[in-house]
Design a protein around this motif. Structure first.
Motif, PDB file in Angstrom:
ATOM      1  N   LYS A   1       4.065 -13.212  -3.025  1.00  0.00           N
ATOM      2  CA  LYS A   1       4.560 -14.312  -3.852  1.00  0.00           C
ATOM      3  C   LYS A   1       3.697 -15.557  -3.710  1.00  0.00           C
ATOM      4  O   LYS A   1       3.377 -16.224  -4.687  1.00  0.00           O
ATOM      5  CB  LYS A   1       6.008 -14.624  -3.475  1.00  0.00           C
ATOM      6  CG  LYS A   1       6.999 -13.538  -3.872  1.00  0.00           C
ATOM      7  CD  LYS A   1       8.409 -13.888  -3.405  1.00  0.00           C
ATOM      8  CE  LYS A   1       9.394 -12.785  -3.772  1.00  0.00           C
ATOM      9  NZ  LYS A   1      10.763 -13.087  -3.277  1.00  0.00           N
ATOM     10  N   ARG A   2       3.320 -15.886  -2.462  1.00  0.00           N
ATOM     11  CA  ARG A   2       2.536 -17.099  -2.239  1.00  0.00           C
ATOM     12  C   ARG A   2       1.135 -16.997  -2.834  1.00  0.00           C
ATOM     13  O   ARG A   2       0.586 -17.968  -3.351  1.00  0.00           O
ATOM     14  CB  ARG A   2       2.439 -17.402  -0.741  1.00  0.00           C
ATOM     15  CG  ARG A   2       3.722 -17.910  -0.126  1.00  0.00           C
ATOM     16  CD  ARG A   2       3.442 -18.689   1.163  1.00  0.00           C
ATOM     17  NE  ARG A   2       2.821 -17.881   2.189  1.00  0.00           N
ATOM     18  CZ  ARG A   2       3.486 -17.296   3.189  1.00  0.00           C
ATOM     19  NH1 ARG A   2       4.807 -17.418   3.271  1.00  0.00           N
ATOM     20  NH2 ARG A   2       2.845 -16.603   4.099  1.00  0.00           N
ATOM     21  N   LEU A   3       0.544 -15.792  -2.739  1.00  0.00           N
ATOM     22  CA  LEU A   3      -0.841 -15.619  -3.161  1.00  0.00           C
ATOM     23  C   LEU A   3      -0.969 -15.053  -4.566  1.00  0.00           C
ATOM     24  O   LEU A   3      -2.080 -14.888  -5.070  1.00  0.00           O
ATOM     25  CB  LEU A   3      -1.556 -14.702  -2.176  1.00  0.00           C
ATOM     26  CG  LEU A   3      -1.580 -15.201  -0.721  1.00  0.00           C
ATOM     27  CD1 LEU A   3      -2.210 -14.154   0.188  1.00  0.00           C
ATOM     28  CD2 LEU A   3      -2.339 -16.511  -0.617  1.00  0.00           C
ATOM     29  N   ASN A   4       0.182 -14.743  -5.180  1.00  0.00           N
ATOM     30  CA  ASN A   4       0.194 -14.200  -6.548  1.00  0.00           C
ATOM     31  C   ASN A   4      -0.648 -12.924  -6.645  1.00  0.00           C
ATOM     32  O   ASN A   4      -1.472 -12.758  -7.552  1.00  0.00           O
ATOM     33  CB  ASN A   4      -0.307 -15.248  -7.545  1.00  0.00           C
ATOM     34  CG  ASN A   4       0.032 -14.885  -8.983  1.00  0.00           C
ATOM     35  OD1 ASN A   4       1.009 -14.189  -9.243  1.00  0.00           O
ATOM     36  ND2 ASN A   4      -0.777 -15.359  -9.920  1.00  0.00           N
ATOM     37  N   LEU A   5      -0.443 -12.028  -5.678  1.00  0.00           N
ATOM     38  CA  LEU A   5      -1.146 -10.742  -5.656  1.00  0.00           C
ATOM     39  C   LEU A   5      -0.141  -9.600  -5.764  1.00  0.00           C
ATOM     40  O   LEU A   5       1.038  -9.771  -5.459  1.00  0.00           O
ATOM     41  CB  LEU A   5      -1.939 -10.586  -4.357  1.00  0.00           C
ATOM     42  CG  LEU A   5      -3.121 -11.546  -4.150  1.00  0.00           C
ATOM     43  CD1 LEU A   5      -3.692 -11.375  -2.750  1.00  0.00           C
ATOM     44  CD2 LEU A   5      -4.199 -11.316  -5.201  1.00  0.00           C
ATOM     45  N   THR A   6      -0.620  -8.441  -6.190  1.00  0.00           N
ATOM     46  CA  THR A   6       0.255  -7.280  -6.289  1.00  0.00           C
ATOM     47  C   THR A   6       0.513  -6.714  -4.893  1.00  0.00           C
ATOM     48  O   THR A   6      -0.303  -6.903  -3.976  1.00  0.00           O
ATOM     49  CB  THR A   6      -0.389  -6.191  -7.157  1.00  0.00           C
ATOM     50  OG1 THR A   6      -1.578  -5.717  -6.497  1.00  0.00           O
ATOM     51  CG2 THR A   6      -0.739  -6.737  -8.534  1.00  0.00           C
ATOM     52  N   PRO A   7       1.625  -6.003  -4.691  1.00  0.00           N
ATOM     53  CA  PRO A   7       1.883  -5.368  -3.395  1.00  0.00           C
ATOM     54  C   PRO A   7       0.748  -4.465  -2.935  1.00  0.00           C
ATOM     55  O   PRO A   7       0.424  -4.417  -1.748  1.00  0.00           O
ATOM     56  CB  PRO A   7       3.164  -4.577  -3.649  1.00  0.00           C
ATOM     57  CG  PRO A   7       3.854  -5.334  -4.745  1.00  0.00           C
ATOM     58  CD  PRO A   7       2.753  -5.835  -5.631  1.00  0.00           C
TER      59      PRO A   7
ATOM     60  N   ALA B   1      -2.460  -4.770  -3.604  1.00  0.00           N
ATOM     61  CA  ALA B   1      -3.569  -5.600  -3.134  1.00  0.00           C
ATOM     62  C   ALA B   1      -3.266  -6.190  -1.762  1.00  0.00           C
ATOM     63  O   ALA B   1      -4.142  -6.256  -0.888  1.00  0.00           O
ATOM     64  CB  ALA B   1      -3.848  -6.708  -4.142  1.00  0.00           C
ATOM     65  N   ILE B   2      -2.024  -6.611  -1.574  1.00  0.00           N
ATOM     66  CA  ILE B   2      -1.611  -7.159  -0.279  1.00  0.00           C
ATOM     67  C   ILE B   2      -1.777  -6.115   0.817  1.00  0.00           C
ATOM     68  O   ILE B   2      -2.296  -6.401   1.902  1.00  0.00           O
ATOM     69  CB  ILE B   2      -0.157  -7.659  -0.334  1.00  0.00           C
ATOM     70  CG1 ILE B   2      -0.063  -8.944  -1.167  1.00  0.00           C
ATOM     71  CG2 ILE B   2       0.403  -7.883   1.059  1.00  0.00           C
ATOM     72  CD1 ILE B   2      -0.722 -10.132  -0.519  1.00  0.00           C
ATOM     73  N   ARG B   3      -1.341  -4.892   0.555  1.00  0.00           N
ATOM     74  CA  ARG B   3      -1.433  -3.827   1.558  1.00  0.00           C
ATOM     75  C   ARG B   3      -2.894  -3.560   1.934  1.00  0.00           C
ATOM     76  O   ARG B   3      -3.208  -3.332   3.109  1.00  0.00           O
ATOM     77  CB  ARG B   3      -0.763  -2.552   1.047  1.00  0.00           C
ATOM     78  CG  ARG B   3       0.768  -2.600   1.072  1.00  0.00           C
ATOM     79  CD  ARG B   3       1.343  -1.214   0.884  1.00  0.00           C
ATOM     80  NE  ARG B   3       1.056  -0.688  -0.450  1.00  0.00           N
ATOM     81  CZ  ARG B   3       1.822  -0.884  -1.513  1.00  0.00           C
ATOM     82  NH1 ARG B   3       2.933  -1.606  -1.398  1.00  0.00           N
ATOM     83  NH2 ARG B   3       1.504  -0.357  -2.680  1.00  0.00           N
ATOM     84  N   ARG B   4      -3.781  -3.582   0.944  1.00  0.00           N
ATOM     85  CA  ARG B   4      -5.202  -3.345   1.239  1.00  0.00           C
ATOM     86  C   ARG B   4      -5.750  -4.444   2.151  1.00  0.00           C
ATOM     87  O   ARG B   4      -6.445  -4.176   3.124  1.00  0.00           O
ATOM     88  CB  ARG B   4      -6.004  -3.277  -0.069  1.00  0.00           C
ATOM     89  CG  ARG B   4      -5.794  -1.992  -0.869  1.00  0.00           C
ATOM     90  CD  ARG B   4      -6.872  -1.815  -1.910  1.00  0.00           C
ATOM     91  NE  ARG B   4      -6.852  -2.895  -2.904  1.00  0.00           N
ATOM     92  CZ  ARG B   4      -6.142  -2.844  -4.034  1.00  0.00           C
ATOM     93  NH1 ARG B   4      -5.386  -1.775  -4.296  1.00  0.00           N
ATOM     94  NH2 ARG B   4      -6.166  -3.845  -4.890  1.00  0.00           N
ATOM     95  N   HIS B   5      -5.426  -5.698   1.813  1.00  0.00           N
ATOM     96  CA  HIS B   5      -5.905  -6.821   2.626  1.00  0.00           C
ATOM     97  C   HIS B   5      -5.327  -6.749   4.043  1.00  0.00           C
ATOM     98  O   HIS B   5      -6.043  -6.989   5.023  1.00  0.00           O
ATOM     99  CB  HIS B   5      -5.510  -8.150   1.976  1.00  0.00           C
ATOM    100  CG  HIS B   5      -6.345  -8.521   0.790  1.00  0.00           C
ATOM    101  ND1 HIS B   5      -7.687  -8.823   0.891  1.00  0.00           N
ATOM    102  CD2 HIS B   5      -6.027  -8.651  -0.525  1.00  0.00           C
ATOM    103  CE1 HIS B   5      -8.166  -9.116  -0.306  1.00  0.00           C
ATOM    104  NE2 HIS B   5      -7.180  -9.018  -1.183  1.00  0.00           N
ATOM    105  N   LEU B   6      -4.054  -6.436   4.143  1.00  0.00           N
ATOM    106  CA  LEU B   6      -3.411  -6.361   5.452  1.00  0.00           C
ATOM    107  C   LEU B   6      -4.046  -5.272   6.313  1.00  0.00           C
ATOM    108  O   LEU B   6      -4.280  -5.468   7.513  1.00  0.00           O
ATOM    109  CB  LEU B   6      -1.912  -6.101   5.299  1.00  0.00           C
ATOM    110  CG  LEU B   6      -1.083  -7.265   4.754  1.00  0.00           C
ATOM    111  CD1 LEU B   6       0.347  -6.813   4.479  1.00  0.00           C
ATOM    112  CD2 LEU B   6      -1.088  -8.444   5.719  1.00  0.00           C
ATOM    113  N   THR B   7      -4.325  -4.133   5.715  1.00  0.00           N
ATOM    114  CA  THR B   7      -4.938  -3.030   6.451  1.00  0.00           C
ATOM    115  C   THR B   7      -6.298  -3.438   7.014  1.00  0.00           C
ATOM    116  O   THR B   7      -6.622  -3.162   8.178  1.00  0.00           O
ATOM    117  CB  THR B   7      -5.101  -1.798   5.538  1.00  0.00           C
ATOM    118  OG1 THR B   7      -3.806  -1.363   5.106  1.00  0.00           O
ATOM    119  CG2 THR B   7      -5.795  -0.660   6.280  1.00  0.00           C
TER     120      THR B   7
END
Length: 213
Positions: A18-24, A26-32
């Motif tokens: 929500k804060r970064l306006n990214l898809t789930p 995309a978030i998972r890839r960055h987190l990994t």
């Protein structure tokens, strides 16, 4: 993403999305990637009171290595340079250098001052734009200006003139007496500056000045 966690604290994937306006996805890839680099760690979110069905969401927090990424790579060189400057040109030269460091925030503040309803809000934006990741926390006696990151923390630990110049600049920009309560340079988790509520002069009574008979 790491900066968002630095500013807002441990966060869930949904909060980051929500804060970064990214898809789930995309978030998972960055987190990994950040976890593999050792910059993030994760744990189950603490749930207080009744918990619904399913497992609690996971929250992601910065590791020491992740925080270290925000510090300047040339701290040691800067400390040596300032030490040399102090030796050859004296303490006044170090103080003038400290004023020049703060000048970048002052220039940003002057440029955006008219866009904000208060000086403190403009200062928060100016500090964040310069990498200090700032926010305001209301307290009974005014507000506390919090800086969650200090790009010059390691240097300021050796040369407190940097913190002193910053505090003086805050007072000038806010047109208020401010009090520095804590600094990252001295081992605190957050740089905290108290900004008191404006003191308004008392309204003069219509009878004031009349002679007493």
């Amino acid at each position: 993403m790491s900066r968002s966690i630095l500013q807002y604290g441990p966060s869930t994937a949904n909060e980051l999305a929500k804060r970064l306006n990214l898809t789930p996805a995309a978030i998972r890839r960055h987190l990994t990637v950040l976890i593999d680099l050792g910059h993030l760690t994760s744990r189950e979110q603490r749930v207080y009171g009744h918990r619904g069905r399913g497992r609690p969401a996971r929250v992601f927090a910065l590791t020491d290595a992740g925080r270290a990424e925000f510090f300047q790579a040339y701290d040691e060189l800067a400390i040596h340079a300032l030490s040399y400057l102090q030796q050859v040109a004296g303490e006044e030269a170090v103080q003038e250098f400290a004023r020049q460091v703060v000048a970048g925030v002052e220039h940003r503040f002057d440029a955006i001052r008219g866009e904000y309803s208060s000086r403190t809000e403009a200062l928060v934006e100016a500090l964040t734009a310069k990498g200090f990741v700032a926010s305001l926390q209301p307290v009974a006696s005014g507000v506390q200006l919090c800086q969650y990151h200090c790009p010059v923390a390691h240097v300021a630990a050796e040369f407190p003139e940097l913190c002193e110049a910053e505090t003086r600049a805050f007072s000038q920009m806010l047109d208020s007496h401010v009090q520095r309560l804590a600094t990252i340079a001295h081992g605190d988790g957050v740089c905290t500056t108290h900004v008191p509520k404006p003191v308004h002069p008392p309204t003069q009574s219509t009878d004031e000045g009349k002679a007493v008979r």
